[in-house]
Design a protein around this motif. Structure first.
Motif, PDB file in Angstrom:
ATOM      1  N   GLU A 345       0.833  -1.031  -0.193  1.00  0.00           N
ATOM      2  CA  GLU A 345      -0.052   0.008  -0.073  1.00  0.00           C
ATOM      3  C   GLU A 345       0.831   1.127   0.172  1.00  0.00           C
ATOM      4  O   GLU A 345       0.493   2.052  -0.698  1.00  0.00           O
ATOM      5  N   ALA A 346       1.944   1.191   0.732  1.00  0.00           N
ATOM      6  CA  ALA A 346       2.938   2.372   0.765  1.00  0.00           C
ATOM      7  C   ALA A 346       3.584   2.818  -0.503  1.00  0.00           C
ATOM      8  O   ALA A 346       3.607   3.904  -1.166  1.00  0.00           O
ATOM      9  N   PHE A 347       3.896   1.704  -1.368  1.00  0.00           N
ATOM     10  CA  PHE A 347       4.507   1.513  -2.826  1.00  0.00           C
ATOM     11  C   PHE A 347       3.461   2.133  -3.578  1.00  0.00           C
ATOM     12  O   PHE A 347       3.711   2.894  -4.367  1.00  0.00           O
ATOM     13  N   SER A 348       2.170   1.595  -3.446  1.00  0.00           N
ATOM     14  CA  SER A 348       1.029   2.220  -4.321  1.00  0.00           C
ATOM     15  C   SER A 348       0.768   3.661  -4.186  1.00  0.00           C
ATOM     16  O   SER A 348       0.455   4.460  -5.131  1.00  0.00           O
ATOM     17  N   MET A 349       0.860   4.193  -3.039  1.00  0.00           N
ATOM     18  CA  MET A 349       0.566   5.484  -2.714  1.00  0.00           C
ATOM     19  C   MET A 349       1.798   6.600  -3.373  1.00  0.00           C
ATOM     20  O   MET A 349       1.564   7.340  -3.889  1.00  0.00           O
ATOM     21  N   ALA A 350       2.912   5.713  -3.533  1.00  0.00           N
ATOM     22  CA  ALA A 350       3.930   6.581  -4.216  1.00  0.00           C
ATOM     23  C   ALA A 350       4.040   6.394  -5.878  1.00  0.00           C
ATOM     24  O   ALA A 350       4.833   6.997  -6.247  1.00  0.00           O
ATOM     25  N   THR A 351       3.268   5.643  -6.356  1.00  0.00           N
ATOM     26  CA  THR A 351       3.345   5.306  -7.811  1.00  0.00           C
ATOM     27  C   THR A 351       1.744   5.494  -8.185  1.00  0.00           C
ATOM     28  O   THR A 351       1.576   6.465  -8.601  1.00  0.00           O
ATOM     29  N   ALA A 352       0.995   4.370  -8.491  1.00  0.00           N
ATOM     30  CA  ALA A 352      -0.200   4.355  -9.037  1.00  0.00           C
ATOM     31  C   ALA A 352      -1.188   5.658  -8.097  1.00  0.00           C
ATOM     32  O   ALA A 352      -1.777   6.302  -8.962  1.00  0.00           O
ATOM     33  N   ASN A 353      -1.319   5.681  -7.119  1.00  0.00           N
ATOM     34  CA  ASN A 353      -2.266   6.613  -6.334  1.00  0.00           C
ATOM     35  C   ASN A 353      -1.857   7.811  -6.734  1.00  0.00           C
ATOM     36  O   ASN A 353      -2.466   8.964  -6.819  1.00  0.00           O
ATOM     37  N   GLY A 354      -0.524   8.304  -6.668  1.00  0.00           N
ATOM     38  CA  GLY A 354       0.025   9.547  -7.102  1.00  0.00           C
ATOM     39  C   GLY A 354      -0.219   9.915  -8.462  1.00  0.00           C
ATOM     40  O   GLY A 354      -0.749  11.167  -8.694  1.00  0.00           O
ATOM     41  N   ALA A 355      -0.221   9.139  -9.249  1.00  0.00           N
ATOM     42  CA  ALA A 355      -0.560   9.432 -11.015  1.00  0.00           C
ATOM     43  C   ALA A 355      -2.004   9.566 -10.845  1.00  0.00           C
ATOM     44  O   ALA A 355      -2.441  10.441 -11.501  1.00  0.00           O
ATOM     45  N   ARG A 356      -2.742   8.756 -10.299  1.00  0.00           N
ATOM     46  CA  ARG A 356      -4.342   9.009 -10.197  1.00  0.00           C
ATOM     47  C   ARG A 356      -4.618  10.270  -9.638  1.00  0.00           C
ATOM     48  O   ARG A 356      -5.473  11.003 -10.146  1.00  0.00           O
ATOM     49  N   LEU A 358      -3.124  13.029  -9.621  1.00  0.00           N
ATOM     50  CA  LEU A 358      -2.582  14.229 -10.655  1.00  0.00           C
ATOM     51  C   LEU A 358      -3.165  13.979 -11.687  1.00  0.00           C
ATOM     52  O   LEU A 358      -3.101  14.952 -12.679  1.00  0.00           O
ATOM     53  N   ASN A 359      -3.907  13.045 -12.063  1.00  0.00           N
ATOM     54  CA  ASN A 359      -4.412  12.734 -13.432  1.00  0.00           C
ATOM     55  C   ASN A 359      -3.369  12.790 -14.328  1.00  0.00           C
ATOM     56  O   ASN A 359      -3.572  13.526 -15.500  1.00  0.00           O
ATOM     57  N   ILE A 360      -2.451  12.239 -14.246  1.00  0.00           N
ATOM     58  CA  ILE A 360      -1.394  11.829 -15.347  1.00  0.00           C
ATOM     59  C   ILE A 360      -0.982  10.542 -15.665  1.00  0.00           C
ATOM     60  O   ILE A 360      -1.332   9.629 -14.816  1.00  0.00           O
ATOM     61  N   PRO A 361      -0.516  10.329 -16.721  1.00  0.00           N
ATOM     62  CA  PRO A 361      -0.042   8.798 -17.083  1.00  0.00           C
ATOM     63  C   PRO A 361       0.994   8.418 -16.189  1.00  0.00           C
ATOM     64  O   PRO A 361       1.871   9.136 -15.765  1.00  0.00           O
ATOM     65  N   GLY A 362       1.276   7.092 -16.112  1.00  0.00           N
ATOM     66  CA  GLY A 362       2.327   6.666 -15.091  1.00  0.00           C
ATOM     67  C   GLY A 362       1.855   5.956 -13.921  1.00  0.00           C
ATOM     68  O   GLY A 362       0.667   5.740 -13.977  1.00  0.00           O
ATOM     69  N   GLY A 363       3.017   5.400 -13.035  1.00  0.00           N
ATOM     70  CA  GLY A 363       2.252   4.842 -12.009  1.00  0.00           C
ATOM     71  C   GLY A 363       2.588   3.301 -12.083  1.00  0.00           C
ATOM     72  O   GLY A 363       2.247   2.625 -11.025  1.00  0.00           O
ATOM     73  N   VAL A 364       2.420   2.835 -13.212  1.00  0.00           N
ATOM     74  CA  VAL A 364       2.476   1.255 -13.655  1.00  0.00           C
ATOM     75  C   VAL A 364       3.184   1.139 -14.648  1.00  0.00           C
ATOM     76  O   VAL A 364       3.833   2.202 -15.367  1.00  0.00           O
ATOM     77  N   ILE A 365       3.891   0.106 -14.860  1.00  0.00           N
ATOM     78  CA  ILE A 365       4.787  -0.546 -16.046  1.00  0.00           C
ATOM     79  C   ILE A 365       3.813  -1.455 -16.904  1.00  0.00           C
ATOM     80  O   ILE A 365       3.716  -2.574 -16.335  1.00  0.00           O
TER      81      ILE A 365
END
Length: 442
Positions: A345-356, A358-365
């Motif tokens: 959950e901490a990792f998701s906060m710093a990746t996918a959740n952040g991208a969501r 900011l409404n930007i692409p990214g956060g996943v590979i």
């Protein structure tokens, strides 16, 4: 990790890139990135299908590929204030040190402070950030040159003054028009009302309407201290989140920072409105805000929670690896729940959740997504053994493990090398010294 190129012209490359033999959590994969910076394919053994198409090949052996990290709340140019004033009471720190120094800021200061911030973020694996500050056209220039993503807002502070409001509206509209004219998909504008205690209701309502008209985000501080909650209730008869909602500032475009003193009903309101909250544990602990963000209630309510560092004057770095660990262990400690905020959950906060947020692409590979990727060294002792990659990243990792960074398919750091790093450090060092000299003279 090595590259098969004879030089570092990969930094200027606009052609396809092939990353070979990197680990993506449980598998060893190759990643093919097309000329548009999109992940065209990812999988085991696919290098043989694309070797002839790639302009550059990056050997990813002994690395772990992760999505570029997303810093969902910071004040980037405050890198110039790093270490300037620490270990003070919050209001004393602001009124006696930070605000007086900021009164002497120039656009050139913000440019170099933001260049330094982008450099630090690239070196620690961050490929996108959400920024609120001043002289933001210069910040946009710095971001453009750095190659990473950003959502930029002018910090709108009026204290109810009509004259100040008029100036702040002009600054906001000018920034939005400037960013839109840049036509750079990596850089987006937002409106940035500083906080409910610095922006009165009628001015918050303008921000809400402007956000709707332009379809841009709202970046705001919310319930960081107990005092601002009490003051809001005394002034407006409502808690800060309810007050923002009454002003139209709580919606799916809202990114609110801190939330340490949110009440249960406010957490449910944030979820209902689709607003996003950014946890800034290091800054909040250092400034002794007195209460940890109520993550258990926010999670149970369904609020999207992202992660941010805040500015370097209160953190004092931009390392989201550190932020992930402090978020996870801080929540466990404060709420006395040893299973709260696990590593994933901490990792998701710093990746996918952040991208969501900011409404930007990214956060996943994944195939079809922009290549915002960081390659992490697996040779460092802190990453050995690798029983659980996510656990190692959150509890054992640090920004110093990052070896290579790409944003939108462009290589920004390769094997620890960032073009122009020495010039940026020298420029920021001189700028910080000049800023202090001007402040001391006056």
């Amino acid at each position: 990790m090595t590259t098969n190129t004879q030089d570092l012209d990969v930094f200027a490359s606009k052609g396809p890139i092939l990353i070979t033999g990197t680990r993506y959590f449980e598998k060893t994969v190759d990643i093919f990135i097309d000329e548009d910076g999109i992940i065209s394919d990812i999988g085991e053994g696919i290098a043989r299908d694309y070797a002839g198409q790639a302009e550059h090949c990056i050997a990813g052996d002994k690395t772990l590929a992760i999505p570029g990290l997303v810093n969902a709340h910071t004040h980037a140019a405050m890198t110039l204030l790093r270490g300037y004033a620490d270990d003070m009471h919050l209001q004393q720190w602001l009124s006696e040190k930070i605000w007086p120094l900021e009164a002497h800021l120039t656009g050139d200061d913000v440019y170099w402070g933001t260049r330094l911030a982008c450099l630090e973020m690239i070196r620690t694996g961050t490929t996108a950030f959400n920024d609120m500050y001043f002289f933001m056209e210069e910040a946009a220039k710095a971001v453009d040159e750095s190659g990473i993503r950003a959502v930029l807002s002018h910090g709108l502070i009026t204290f109810g003054s009509p004259e100040k409001f008029e100036a702040e509206v002009k600054a906001t509209e000018k920034l939005v028009a400037h960013i839109q004219a840049m036509n750079n998909p990596r850089i987006l504008p937002a409106v940035g009302p500083h906080a409910p205690y610095t922006v009165p209701p009628e001015h918050l309502k303008w921000c809400a309407e402007y956000s709707r008209e332009e379809n841009i985000g709202i970046h705001i501080h919310l319930s960081e201290t107990e005092k601002e909650v009490q003051d809001c209730k005394s002034a407006y008869g409502a808690s800060p989140a309810v007050h923002l909602d009454n002003c139209g500032c709580l919606c799916e475009r809202t990114v609110a920072a801190h939330g340490c003193w949110l009440e249960d009903a406010e957490c449910e309101l944030l979820a209902k409105r689709g607003a996003h909250l950014v946890h800034n544990p290091v800054s909040n602990m250092k400034l002794a805000t007195g209460r940890a963000m109520p993550y258990p209630t926010l999670r149970n309510s369904g609020v999207n929670v992202a992660l941010g560092t805040d500015g370097c004057s209160s953190n004092n770095n931009l390392d989201l690896f550190e932020e992930m660990k402090v978020a996870a262990i801080g929540q466990k400690f404060f709420w006395n729940q040893d299973t709260l905020l696990p590593a994933q959950e901490a990792f998701s906060m710093a990746t996918a959740n952040g991208a969501r947020a900011l409404n930007i692409p990214g956060g996943v590979i994944e195939q079809g997504k922009p290549a915002d990727i960081a390659l992490i060294s697996l040779s460092h002792p802190s990453m050995v053994p690798l029983h659980n990659p996510v656990s190692n990243l959150v509890y054992a990792g640090c920004g110093g493990l990052v070896r290579t960074v790409l944003c939108n398919g462009k290589v920004l750091m390769l094997n620890g090398i960032i073009p122009g790093e020495e010039e940026i450090v020298a420029g920021a060092t001189k700028t910080a010294a000049d800023l202090l000299s001007r402040a001391e003279v006056q």
